[in-house]
Every structure is written in C-alpha cells, then in structure tokens.
Design a protein around this motif. Structure first.
Motif, mmCIF file in Angstrom:
data_model
loop_
_atom_site.group_PDB
_atom_site.id
_atom_site.type_symbol
_atom_site.label_atom_id
_atom_site.label_comp_id
_atom_site.label_asym_id
_atom_site.label_seq_id
_atom_site.Cartn_x
_atom_site.Cartn_y
_atom_site.Cartn_z
ATOM 1 N N THR A 73 -40.335 11.856 -60.634
ATOM 2 C CA THR A 73 -39.028 12.379 -61.018
ATOM 3 C C THR A 73 -38.034 12.021 -59.912
ATOM 4 N N LEU A 133 -36.939 11.664 -52.176
ATOM 5 C CA LEU A 133 -37.781 11.743 -50.977
ATOM 6 C C LEU A 133 -37.911 10.370 -50.324
ATOM 7 N N PRO A 167 -42.184 9.972 -36.578
ATOM 8 C CA PRO A 167 -42.822 11.134 -37.219
ATOM 9 C C PRO A 167 -41.861 12.313 -37.367
ATOM 10 N N VAL A 200 -39.529 11.603 -40.336
ATOM 11 C CA VAL A 200 -40.207 11.785 -41.621
ATOM 12 C C VAL A 200 -40.388 13.278 -41.912
ATOM 13 N N PHE A 232 -36.397 16.349 -50.887
ATOM 14 C CA PHE A 232 -36.668 17.189 -52.048
ATOM 15 C C PHE A 232 -35.456 18.035 -52.421
ATOM 16 N N ARG A 290 -30.154 16.809 -59.392
ATOM 17 C CA ARG A 290 -30.538 16.999 -60.795
ATOM 18 C C ARG A 290 -29.844 18.225 -61.381
ATOM 19 N N MET A 335 -37.513 17.107 -69.633
ATOM 20 C CA MET A 335 -37.843 16.464 -68.348
ATOM 21 C C MET A 335 -38.700 17.425 -67.503
ATOM 22 N N LYS A 336 -39.791 16.900 -67.028
ATOM 23 C CA LYS A 336 -40.645 17.727 -66.161
ATOM 24 C C LYS A 336 -39.952 17.977 -64.829
ATOM 25 N N LYS A 337 -40.170 19.151 -64.276
ATOM 26 C CA LYS A 337 -39.488 19.490 -63.030
ATOM 27 C C LYS A 337 -39.983 18.644 -61.867
ATOM 28 N N MET A 338 -41.307 18.509 -61.807
ATOM 29 C CA MET A 338 -41.875 17.748 -60.707
ATOM 30 C C MET A 338 -43.188 17.169 -61.197
ATOM 31 N N LYS A 339 -43.422 15.905 -60.915
ATOM 32 C CA LYS A 339 -44.676 15.297 -61.341
ATOM 33 C C LYS A 339 -45.643 15.216 -60.175
ATOM 34 N N ALA A 362 -47.067 12.702 -58.768
ATOM 35 C CA ALA A 362 -46.771 11.664 -57.778
ATOM 36 C C ALA A 362 -45.708 12.125 -56.773
ATOM 37 N N ASP A 363 -44.744 12.915 -57.247
ATOM 38 C CA ASP A 363 -43.721 13.464 -56.334
ATOM 39 C C ASP A 363 -44.396 14.285 -55.245
ATOM 40 N N PHE A 364 -45.263 15.183 -55.724
ATOM 41 C CA PHE A 364 -45.955 16.078 -54.805
ATOM 42 C C PHE A 364 -46.833 15.301 -53.831
ATOM 43 N N MET A 408 -46.602 12.199 -52.847
ATOM 44 C CA MET A 408 -45.810 11.443 -51.869
ATOM 45 C C MET A 408 -45.314 12.360 -50.753
ATOM 46 N N GLY A 409 -44.836 13.537 -51.139
ATOM 47 C CA GLY A 409 -44.368 14.492 -50.145
ATOM 48 C C GLY A 409 -45.490 14.912 -49.201
ATOM 49 N N ALA A 428 -46.460 12.013 -46.877
ATOM 50 C CA ALA A 428 -45.461 11.806 -45.828
ATOM 51 C C ALA A 428 -45.592 12.871 -44.749
ATOM 52 N N LEU A 429 -45.781 14.121 -45.173
ATOM 53 C CA LEU A 429 -45.932 15.216 -44.207
ATOM 54 C C LEU A 429 -47.179 15.024 -43.346
ATOM 55 N N VAL A 453 -48.846 12.228 -42.648
ATOM 56 C CA VAL A 453 -48.678 11.100 -41.723
ATOM 57 C C VAL A 453 -47.786 11.503 -40.550
ATOM 58 N N SER A 454 -46.726 12.261 -40.864
ATOM 59 C CA SER A 454 -45.794 12.678 -39.828
ATOM 60 C C SER A 454 -46.453 13.625 -38.826
#
Ligand SMILES: [Zn+2]
Lengths: 169, 126
Positions: free
Chosen positions: A106, A112, A140, A143, A151, A158, B1-5, B7-9, B11-12, B15-16, B18-19
């Motif tokens: 989405t 993001l 890091p 990120v 987000f 949206r 429309m879905k609020k969050m899929k 893949a969104d979650f 990816m977040g 990223a967190l 890895v950081s």
C-alpha cells in the motif's frame, strides 16, 4: 480553463510543501545528524502520487526545493544539493514501486521506501561533497527514523486523499 | 483498499532490524589508542593533531560568516561554536571514538578521529 486550474492547483501545493519545509527547519531535531529530516514536505509528494501522478509530484518537489533554496539563500550550496538528492531519489523510488508492486503493497510501504531513500540519498550527496565515506556510519540512525516517519507520512497522505478526492474529480 | 498489507509490515520490520543491528555493531567497534584528529575544509586538510595528553587546544577555522571553532581536550574533540545555519556540528558534541566524525555540511568542514595508520575505506579508495 483546465490549464489555469492545474497551474493554480500546483502552485497551491508548492506553497503547502514550502510551508511544511520551513516549519520543519524550525523544529528541533531529535539527534544532531546531518541529513536527518522528518520529511514533512514529503507528505505533499506522497499525496500527489496518490491524487495526481509522478509528473505533478516531481514538478512540485523541484519547484519547492528551488524556492526554498532561493528564499534561504542556499541555492547551489551543500544544503541545496542534499535536499535535491533526497527529494529526487525518494520520488523516483516511490514511482517505480507504485508501478511494479502496487498489487502487494500500500502507500504505507511506498512512503516507507521513499523516506529511507530520501535519507540515504542525502548521505550519498554528503559523502560526495565532503569526500568521505565515514558519514555512512550514520545510516542506521537515519533508517531508524525513516521507518516511523515513512509510515506516518503514508498514512496521513492517504487520509488526506480520501477527504479531498472531490478536488480531483 | 486494505489499510496495510503484509509486505508493508515486512519492509518496515526488516528496515528496523537492519538499523538496530547497524547501531549495535557501530557501538561495539573498538576504540584504538594513539588516535589523531584530522580537520578538512573544502576537502583540504587544514589540521592534524595527535590526541594524547590532557591538554586543551582551540582553533578558529575560516572567516567570519564561514567559521567553526574546533576544540581538543585530551582525546576528545568538538566544535565549540560555528556560524553555520543548522548548528548540527555544534550539537553533535564531543567525539572520541575511532572513525567518529563531526560534520558541518554548510561549511564543508569535517573533523575526524582516526587511529594512526588505520586503514579506512577512504584510504583504500584513494
Ligand atoms: Zn555547522
């Protein structure tokens, strides 16, 4: 009439994005890290990707970055290159992602990725300007901030879009 | 429309993760003794001093309107004051670890702590 309408509309979004960028520059930063931005002005880019298309988003972002630099007296200075790199990389990345993966993600995920690219491109620009790779030790942290910022930006864009769809009818 | 899929979650979360790993790794990197402080302005080295004793030194670099005051106290370094618009260099405070950097992007000033003879990526790239 259609042309005037679109010029007026784009001018309005440039003004909005400029105000957000100005507001952001007045907010205290949580950590003193070069390139760290909340990316408030990015909200306008994400919104325009939803409501219009990438042409409009790119044009508004380009004019915003140019005007901010003109007003701030930083045209062609380091800060100008950093924010140009950030805005451009994030828009290109978000556009590509929307085109290729919109079935699976989405606008939250798109935003993001945009936020992360925005920060990484600024680091890349900084490392080129300063001729050092040491700045990459900051990624890091960037990120870490980009995840919530991305987000929240996506979610807000949206929500705004849902309430303003009538404008784009 | 879905609020969050999903893949969104994902990816977040990725990223967190890895950081956080990156931050943990950078905090764990060892501090080496006998380091130097190197200052570069517009990509030219303007200062190189050893970080040894507990003495204190201050340098004023650049002209007014383009000025940074750099201080060394023992093995630590900081930018005391600067007339740059963002003040990020000043807010960074003290640095004392190998590879630490103070960066003033508007003035293109770089203060770096480096172990003597340390092979950095920069040195290899040159
Ligand atoms: Zn500074």
């Amino acid at each position: 009439m259609r042309f005037v309408d679109s010029v007026v509309r784009q001018g309005m979004f440039v003004a909005l994005a400029l105000s957000l960028q100005l507001l952001e520059s007045m907010l205290p930063m949580p950590l003193p890290i070069p390139g760290l931005k909340l990316g408030l002005a990015n909200l306008v880019s994400v919104y325009l990707l939803l409501a219009a298309d990438w042409h409009v988003a790119m044009r508004v972002a380009a004019i915003r970055v140019l005007l901010a630099a003109l007003f701030g007296g930083t045209l062609l200075g380091p800060a100008f290159w950093l924010s140009s790199a950030g805005a451009f990389a994030s828009l290109v990345g978000m556009t590509l992602l929307l085109r290729t993966a919109s079935a699976n993600i989405t606008i939250l995920g798109v935003s993001l990725v945009g936020a992360i690219l925005h920060n990484l491109a600024q680091l890349l620009a900084a490392s080129y300007l300063m001729q050092t790779t040491g700045v990459f030790s900051l990624w890091p942290w960037l990120v870490l901030f980009a995840v919530p910022a991305g987000f929240v930006t996506g979610w807000s864009a949206r929500a705004l879009w849902k309430r303003t769809q009538w404008m784009w009818g | 429309m879905k609020k969050m899929k999903r893949a969104d979650f994902l990816m977040g979360a990725a990223a967190l993760a890895v950081s956080v790993l990156g931050i943990a790794w950078s905090q764990a990197s060892p501090v080496k003794p006998g380091a130097e402080m190197i200052v570069r302005q517009h990509n030219h080295e303007v200062l190189r001093v050893e970080l040894t004793d507990n003495s204190e030194e201050t340098w004023t670099l650049g002209e007014p309107g383009h000025q940074n005051v750099v201080q060394r106290k023992g093995t630590r370094a900081r930018v005391v004051k600067a007339d740059c618009p963002d003040q990020i260099c000043v807010k960074q405070g003290w640095v004392d670890k190998d590879g630490d950097q103070l960066l003033c992007v508007p003035h293109r000033l770089l203060v770096e702590i480096r172990s003597k003879g340390a092979k950095t990526i920069d040195a290899l790239a040159r």
